[in-house]
Design an enzyme around this catalytic site. Sequence first.
Site, mmCIF file in Angstrom:
data_model
loop_
_atom_site.group_PDB
_atom_site.id
_atom_site.type_symbol
_atom_site.label_atom_id
_atom_site.label_comp_id
_atom_site.label_asym_id
_atom_site.label_seq_id
_atom_site.Cartn_x
_atom_site.Cartn_y
_atom_site.Cartn_z
ATOM 1 C CB THR A 25 -6.567 -6.419 -25.607
ATOM 2 O OG1 THR A 25 -6.398 -5.413 -26.599
ATOM 3 C CG2 THR A 25 -5.219 -6.916 -25.202
ATOM 4 C CB THR A 53 -3.599 -7.013 -28.055
ATOM 5 O OG1 THR A 53 -4.567 -6.361 -28.891
ATOM 6 C CG2 THR A 53 -2.241 -6.367 -28.278
ATOM 7 C CD GLU A 88 -5.371 -1.710 -31.908
ATOM 8 O OE1 GLU A 88 -5.987 -0.637 -31.983
ATOM 9 O OE2 GLU A 88 -4.729 -2.030 -30.889
#
Length: 619
Positions: A429, A447, A449
Amino acid sequence: MFKASLVALSTAALAAAALQGPPAQADQTSAKTAQAVTTTAKTAAKKAKEPKRRATVVGKGGAVTSVDPYASRIGLKVLKEGGNAVDAAVATAAALGVTEPYSSGLGGGGYFVYYDAKRGKVSTLDGRETAPRRIKPDAFIDPATGKPYTFTPDLVTSGVSVGVPGTPKTWQAALDRWGSMDLADVLAPAAKLARNGFVVDQTFAQQTADNRERFNAFSSTRKLFLRHGQAPKAGSVLRNPDLAATYDLLSRKGMGAFYKGPLANQIAKTTRKPPVRKTDLPVPRGSMTPKDLRKYDVVQHEPTQVDYRGYDVYGMPLSSSGGTTVGEALNILERYDLKSLSPAQVQHLVIEAAHLSFADRAKYLGDQDGVPVSTLLSDLYAQERACLIDPTKAFAVPVPAGNVANADGVCATPNTRGEDAPDTENVNTTNLTVADKQGNVVEYTLTIEQTGGSGIVVPGRGFLLNNELTDFSTVYDPADPNRIEPGKRPRSSISPTIVLKDGKPFLAVGSPGGSTIITTVLGILVNRIDLGLTLPQAIAAPRVAPSNKTPVPAEQAYLDAYGAALAALGHQLTVVGAAGTSAAEIGAATGIEFGPGQQLTVAAEPVRRGGGAATVVKK
């Protein structure tokens, strides 16, 4: 307006010290010819000066710190030209979408915490991705086997893992509420950076190589990041004119063009029919529709707040578990005079407090009504949870969650062990911290992920889609607060934190790192407030990541410093990742401390993830 410049970034190492179709006709002209272009660093160096990278700077008048020197420099330029902290934060985030596309960008989400100097108030924006309305409880189950898809690479490399992106609306919402500049002016420098390109560093090159199989699965991703099927070399220049064209589109038409119309239709179609080329990966399809994008909105919640040794610690509320879990752990630790203890004893208590708060996180926290946040953040409940800690011995992990329905402060020893809750949050992130001369502060973590998100670039648009829905529990359980449901936001650990002292900013800090974000922020706060380390020292210090599981991952430097003493207390620790790779590190924090006379201490990582870039208006 801004000159793009190039930098060769250092190799990441551990700090031992301390849709297959074309874009819509209306805006495809500039994107039609766009493609990733690489040139040699020698040729690129003739065109621009390399931006400087510093881990710590001290000064006044505003500051920006992030993992990337291009992004920090763009944010600082906005401050110098009269923009405020929110303007600079959005400009920095847009630039990170260019240089940190595997960690952030238009296709993802995040959490934005803001301190308004005029009002003396902390506010938050929840820009987390949401599940499509048509998602099914068994979305992560392979129909061919009846078992969950293998998490990586199968499930993460999919359309079904993509949540409705929240980042574009977060930027617009922040600017509308607190900004002083137009969206077009804020996006312009990032668009220019995307056109001119940036020098690929070793971390970016390695991340691309590590994701080569996933990226090769999609024609659009291969075209952008794997020219001729190969990862770009460190020192080459990567340009992304497709992303520049997308930023230009949004500048002209506003963020509504992302959530309605041709671009929204294309995003939804890409999740349902990913642009798959030859691959052995299953690439499960998603169910997102244009209506999902049209209905998306950010949510403004009151922040979490705990009093810790006279400091007001404000954090991110649900759908993130960060503010609640960090806050609970701090309340538990406040029962102890950490300054009087040995370093190993302090680390023992930090680990135990984190285990306890993570047990409650797994049991109670999710994007739903009825979560007992006030109880979890109460001193009475913290007193009850702290009773489980033995100063001379580690308790058995996993420890069970507490009983919030009967929180009376009375010590109660559980007679059963807790459940080992699975953790699917990825560590990649990015985070930024900004302050302006008026005293406004932004802490923002964003982010997509997984490193590289879902692996799917929206064709002709230049950005990757997230795989945030994998943060839901894989197997549906009606009693699980983090179960998959339509329109729901998956639980996150993102923990952007602003600390006030006597109503004024004292510290702002945040980090990437999946579930390790919580313990990274917790550790930095303890290091600074309890142990008296400077902010740069607190960020550079070696890290551990307890989460109610065993063994507990830690950086090698942490094991060298505390491993033997903690093992004697019964802790089971293991080194995180492999030496010489980015996986050997936990987090990549940034922060700003506010001192007397408006002095700012601006800090980033000295080594982790190649080292960060702290900047200040006036040194």
